[in-house]
Enzyme design. Structure first.
Site, short mmCIF file in Angstrom:
data_model
loop_
_atom_site.label_atom_id
_atom_site.label_comp_id
_atom_site.label_asym_id
_atom_site.label_seq_id
_atom_site.Cartn_x
_atom_site.Cartn_y
_atom_site.Cartn_z
N ILE A 4 -14.54 -49.60 -6.07
CA ILE A 4 -13.27 -50.21 -6.43
C ILE A 4 -12.17 -49.60 -5.56
O ILE A 4 -12.05 -48.37 -5.48
CB ILE A 4 -12.94 -49.97 -7.91
N SER A 193 -4.78 -47.38 -1.89
CA SER A 193 -5.81 -48.06 -1.11
C SER A 193 -6.38 -47.15 -0.03
O SER A 193 -5.71 -46.24 0.46
CB SER A 193 -5.23 -49.32 -0.46
N ASN A 194 -7.64 -47.44 0.32
CA ASN A 194 -8.34 -46.73 1.40
C ASN A 194 -8.50 -45.24 1.13
O ASN A 194 -8.67 -44.45 2.06
CB ASN A 194 -7.63 -46.96 2.75
N ARG A 195 -8.44 -44.87 -0.15
CA ARG A 195 -8.61 -43.47 -0.57
C ARG A 195 -7.52 -42.55 -0.01
O ARG A 195 -7.70 -41.34 0.01
CB ARG A 195 -10.00 -42.94 -0.17
N LEU A 196 -6.40 -43.11 0.41
CA LEU A 196 -5.27 -42.30 0.88
C LEU A 196 -4.34 -42.04 -0.29
O LEU A 196 -3.18 -42.48 -0.32
CB LEU A 196 -4.55 -43.01 2.04
#
Length: 223
Positions: A4, A193-196
């Site tokens: 997710i 988002s994007n694990r940032l």
């Protein structure tokens, strides 16, 4: 494996409140508000609490945060439970409030301090009758032979102290108390988002409450 993407708005330095108390209170209030209208935040006060045993092995469990003010978060428990015994040996503690649906979490690190008896007794009086009886019936963390053993103990104390509708019809057990976390660090995690993700951390640099800006410095950590 299901993946997710975290679509939260995160947390920037410009949005961050001046003190860890103000920021945590703001997020908690929003979680409580959401819990009243959405099913995805069913228990906004659920607090994961980590301690270590005599061998330095960690333990974690979830309790309900029943106190939260400028002094720090607090919870109630049987002080003879595993967590109580571990905190007596080493008061170092870590805890977190996590709201996955909101892509938010608050982490607290510091020392556990026993709550004043007056605070414990005042809170105990607000508990439902069944919860006050269960405080006596459960020897928390001890082995149980069966479910029936627990229910028998409950009936024993319910017979001893029947429900009169009064908040003082059940005495407060000597072994029932609680702890407040005197924080040295409070981290705010905002999923993006994007694990940032955003991780903004208040670190103690002086004496003072969670609402004393001069007691804290702010830094950002890599996600």
């Amino acid at each position: 494996m299901t993946r997710i993407d975290y679509t939260g708005t995160g947390l920037s330095e410009d949005e961050l409140a001046a003190t860890p108390w103000q920021q945590a209170k703001h997020w908690l209030d929003e979680a409580v508000e959401r819990s009243g209208v959405q099913p995805d935040v069913p228990e906004p006060h659920a607090l994961s609490v980590a301690t270590v045993d005599a061998d330095g092995v960690p333990n974690v469990r979830t309790v309900l945060m029943r106190f939260f003010d400028e002094r720090g978060p607090g919870f109630l428990t049987n002080t003879l439970s595993t967590k109580g015994i571990e905190l007596a040996g080493n008061p170092g503690i870590a805890a977190s409030l996590t709201w996955p649906a909101m892509f938010r979490a608050v982490r607290f690190r510091g020392q556990a301090v026993l709550l004043d008896r007056a605070e414990v007794e005042a809170y105990f009086a607000t508990r439902p009758y069944g919860s006050r009886i269960s405080a006596w019936a459960s020897m928390q963390s001890q082995p149980a032979t069966s479910r029936a053993e627990l229910e028998t103990a409950y009936e024993k104390y319910a017979t001893q102290w029947p429900d009169s509708g009064s908040p003082d019809d059940v005495p407060v057990p000597d072994f029932w108390g609680g702890y407040r976390i005197t924080c040295d660090e409070v981290e705010f995690w905002g999923g993006r988002s994007n694990r940032l993700h955003d991780r903004l951390v208040f670190t103690r640099v002086a004496e003072g409450s969670l609402d004393d800006a001069s007691a804290w410095t702010v830094s950002r950590r890599q996600p």
